[in-house]
Design an enzyme around this catalytic site. Structure first.
Site, PDB file in Angstrom:
ATOM      1  N   ASP A  96     -30.088   1.432  39.102  1.00 58.90           N
ATOM      2  CA  ASP A  96     -29.603   0.720  37.930  1.00 58.90           C
ATOM      3  C   ASP A  96     -29.480   1.697  36.762  1.00 58.90           C
ATOM      4  OD1 ASP A  96     -29.345  -2.260  36.831  1.00 58.90           O
ATOM      5  OD2 ASP A  96     -30.426  -1.100  35.316  1.00 58.90           O
ATOM      6  N   HIS A 109     -17.385  -2.243  25.260  1.00 61.47           N
ATOM      7  CA  HIS A 109     -17.295  -2.483  26.703  1.00 61.47           C
ATOM      8  C   HIS A 109     -16.282  -1.568  27.386  1.00 61.47           C
ATOM      9  CE1 HIS A 109     -19.930  -6.005  27.079  1.00 61.47           C
ATOM     10  NE2 HIS A 109     -19.544  -6.284  25.845  1.00 61.47           N
ATOM     11  N   ASP A 113     -17.191   0.667  30.508  1.00 68.01           N
ATOM     12  CA  ASP A 113     -16.474   0.707  31.790  1.00 68.01           C
ATOM     13  C   ASP A 113     -16.223   2.146  32.236  1.00 68.01           C
ATOM     14  OD1 ASP A 113     -16.431  -2.016  31.942  1.00 68.01           O
ATOM     15  OD2 ASP A 113     -14.317  -2.246  31.364  1.00 68.01           O
ATOM     16  N   GLU A 139     -24.267  -3.140  36.315  1.00 68.44           N
ATOM     17  CA  GLU A 139     -24.584  -1.711  36.313  1.00 68.44           C
ATOM     18  C   GLU A 139     -25.537  -1.348  37.443  1.00 68.44           C
ATOM     19  OE1 GLU A 139     -27.410  -3.575  33.202  1.00 68.44           O
ATOM     20  OE2 GLU A 139     -25.426  -3.949  34.040  1.00 68.44           O
TER      21      GLU A 139
END
Length: 216
Positions: A96, A109, A113, A139
């Site tokens: 993670d 965002h 990405d 993620e």
């Protein structure tokens, strides 16, 4: 003779389309169709292109181009069965990205990405000849080391952890580094569900103990 060969090739095309339409995206088109010097070979190549596009659409995550969770879960179970049948070790890892919400909140965002895509590319390159990577959700990523002991997997994973931390992600006027925390499970007595649960528990143990680490 030409008519018989034509009809035979047409039947093979029909069978191929039928298999693909019922969900067999690994169906193989008879090579004799592709070797023809007429419209059927053109249709055959177009059919293969369609099959590849469908496979990408269904099996790959649109953002990262890794296996999505659905196809990754299927592939994982195939790997598990193969390992059990051949008595080979394999290790399952859940990783993670640390503090990813802060990255999204700080840089937006769209840049978040970009980080996901960069990390996915590193994971894909890292897993080449070792296994494969899956975007498990958000993620979170799943890594599978095939025919690999726990000791060897930990060595690979530490190399990956360092590589990730050293890699710069560049935006317009900023350069950031991200880290990942990993939980690893490697136990031939466990089933897939138990291995996933164990790796997940190890991951959260790492999250609660400083992050940017590997817990086995």
């Amino acid at each position: 003779t030409y008519a018989k060969n034509f009809l035979r090739s047409l039947q093979k095309l029909k069978q191929f389309f039928k298999e693909v339409s019922t969900g067999n995206l690994n169906a193989e088109l008879d090579k004799s169709v592709l070797k023809r010097d007429d419209e059927l070979s053109v249709i055959g190549y177009a059919a293969l292109s369609m099959q590849t596009s469908l496979r990408k659409l269904i099996e790959l995550d649109a953002l990262t181009e890794l296996h999505n969770r659905r196809s990754g879960d299927k592939k994982l179970r195939e790997t598990y069965t193969k390992a059990q049948t051949k008595n080979q070790p394999f290790c399952l890892v859940i990783g993670d990205i640390d503090h990813f919400k802060i990255i999204n909140d700080t840089y937006g965002h769209q840049n978040g990405d970009i980080v996901l895509q960069n990390v996915a590319m590193l994971l894909k390159t890292h897993c080449r000849d070792k296994g494969y990577a899956v975007r498990w959700g958000g993620e979170e990523f799943l890594l599978i080391y095939e025919n690999c002991s726990l000791e060897q997997s930990l060595t690979y994973l530490e190399e990956l952890r360092q590589k990730l931390a050293q890699t710069a992600h560049c935006f317009e006027n900023d350069e950031i580094h991200v880290t990942m925390t990993f939980g690893i499970a490697c136990d031939s007595t466990m089933n897939v569900k138990q291995l996933l649960q164990l790796a997940d528990e190890k991951l959260y143990e790492g999250k609660n103990n400083g992050r940017n680490c590997i817990v086995s």
